[in-house]
Structures are given as C-alpha cells and as structure tokens.
Write an enzyme that holds these catalytic residues in place. Structure first.
Site, short mmCIF file in Angstrom:
data_model
loop_
_atom_site.label_atom_id
_atom_site.label_comp_id
_atom_site.label_asym_id
_atom_site.label_seq_id
_atom_site.Cartn_x
_atom_site.Cartn_y
_atom_site.Cartn_z
N HIS A 1 72.07 75.71 77.23
CA HIS A 1 73.08 76.82 77.30
C HIS A 1 74.03 76.86 76.25
O HIS A 1 74.58 75.85 75.68
CB HIS A 1 74.10 76.38 78.73
CG HIS A 1 75.00 77.56 78.69
ND1 HIS A 1 76.69 77.24 78.95
CD2 HIS A 1 75.36 79.05 78.63
CE1 HIS A 1 77.17 78.47 78.82
NE2 HIS A 1 76.44 79.41 78.91
N ASP B 1 73.36 84.43 77.57
CA ASP B 1 74.46 83.93 77.79
C ASP B 1 75.72 84.87 78.25
O ASP B 1 75.90 85.93 77.88
CB ASP B 1 75.32 83.19 76.95
CG ASP B 1 76.39 82.17 77.03
OD1 ASP B 1 77.05 82.41 78.13
OD2 ASP B 1 76.75 81.57 76.18
N TYR C 1 73.00 85.46 58.28
CA TYR C 1 72.32 84.37 57.75
C TYR C 1 72.86 83.08 58.41
O TYR C 1 71.85 82.38 58.58
CB TYR C 1 72.40 84.40 56.18
CG TYR C 1 71.11 85.41 55.74
CD1 TYR C 1 70.82 86.20 56.52
CD2 TYR C 1 70.70 85.22 54.32
CE1 TYR C 1 69.82 87.09 55.88
CE2 TYR C 1 69.84 85.98 53.82
CZ TYR C 1 69.38 86.90 54.59
OH TYR C 1 68.23 87.80 53.97
#
Length: 160
Positions: free
Chosen positions: A22, A64, A112
């Site tokens: 998670h 999530d 990035y």
C-alpha cells in the site's frame, strides 16, 4: 496464460504488482523515457502502447484511496494543463477503472523525481511523447459479513 487476466500482464509484471505494498508507486512510461536510468526495477513491455498496458495494470491494481491524489501524468514540457491526445486516452482509461479519481499533471522534475522513487517502472514502446503515468497502489478491503465471505473458522489451510 491464465483465465481472466489480460495477456499483457507478464509473470514478471504480475509478481511485481503483487509484491508492491500500500502506497508503493509504479510508473508506466513511453519508449523515449530514460527507464534504465530512472528505474529501481525495470520491466520492459516492448511492442505495446501505453494505453493498453495502463488498462491491463488497472484491471488488477487497486488505486490508493487514502490520499487525495494517487494517479499522476507527465506534462508537455512545462505546460501543466495541456492535454495531448495520448493524455486524453490515458485519462479516459483511468476513468473507466477509477471513476472517482483525478489524473494529476506533474511538471518535469517533479514527475522524474517521483518515477525515480517508484517501486518499479514499466517501459512500453509507446512512440508518442510525454506518454507517462504513475499509479499509487491502494488496498483490497476485506469482505464484510453478509458479503458471502467465507468465515475464517470454515477454512482449514492444511486440508487439500
């Protein structure tokens, strides 16, 4: 091959998705992305485009819901709100699987840096530029009583 699973979900990819916990993140990137340089774990899915791979991953990966933002896309240069056709396709794909989640744009270094910190990177052969997305893994909630759940006492893990 397995029944009910998208064939793009290779053994290596399925293992990686299952091993994620998670809050772990996975990036799916285009063919021009510097995957080898940015990935802690690199999974190559050469010959496939971003949307097909995204659709396959979202068919098994919970997103999530403990955080306000859990799906992120790269931007066209510093143009945070510009949507190229590939971005629209990625957003549509996410909406089919996660209709209550927004796809959040992240500009340049912010994107990035998040990829570098990700659990893994899936490199596609997507030829379109800026076709990159990050997914944050959620949880699978246990079934509640009355949801046809098998009671723990009814299962003997040592009986075959």
């Amino acid at each position: 091959m397995l029944k009910g699973l998208n064939p793009l979900l290779s053994p290596e990819l399925l293992s990686t998705l299952r091993a994620m916990g998670h809050g772990d993140e996975i990036a799916i990137v285009d063919g021009n992305y510097p995957g080898v340089e940015h990935a802690r774990r690199l999974i190559r899915l050469d010959g496939h485009g971003i949307v097909a791979v995204l659709d396959a991953v979202l068919s098994v990966l919970p997103i999530d819901d403990f955080v306000p933002e859990a799906i992120f896309r790269s931007t066209v240069k510093a143009e945070r709100d510009r949507l190229d056709p590939v971005h629209e396709e990625m957003i549509d794909c996410c909406a089919r699987h996660e209709p209550h989640r927004q796809v959040v744009p992240l500009v340049g270094a912010d994107f990035y840096n998040r990829v570098r910190a990700a659990h893994a990177v899936i490199q596609t052969s997507e030829p379109r530029l800026y076709a990159n997305i990050i997914l944050r893994k959620g949880v699978i909630y246990p079934e509640q009583a009355g949801d046809h759940a098998v009671e723990k006492a009814d299962v003997d893990p040592f009986t075959y």
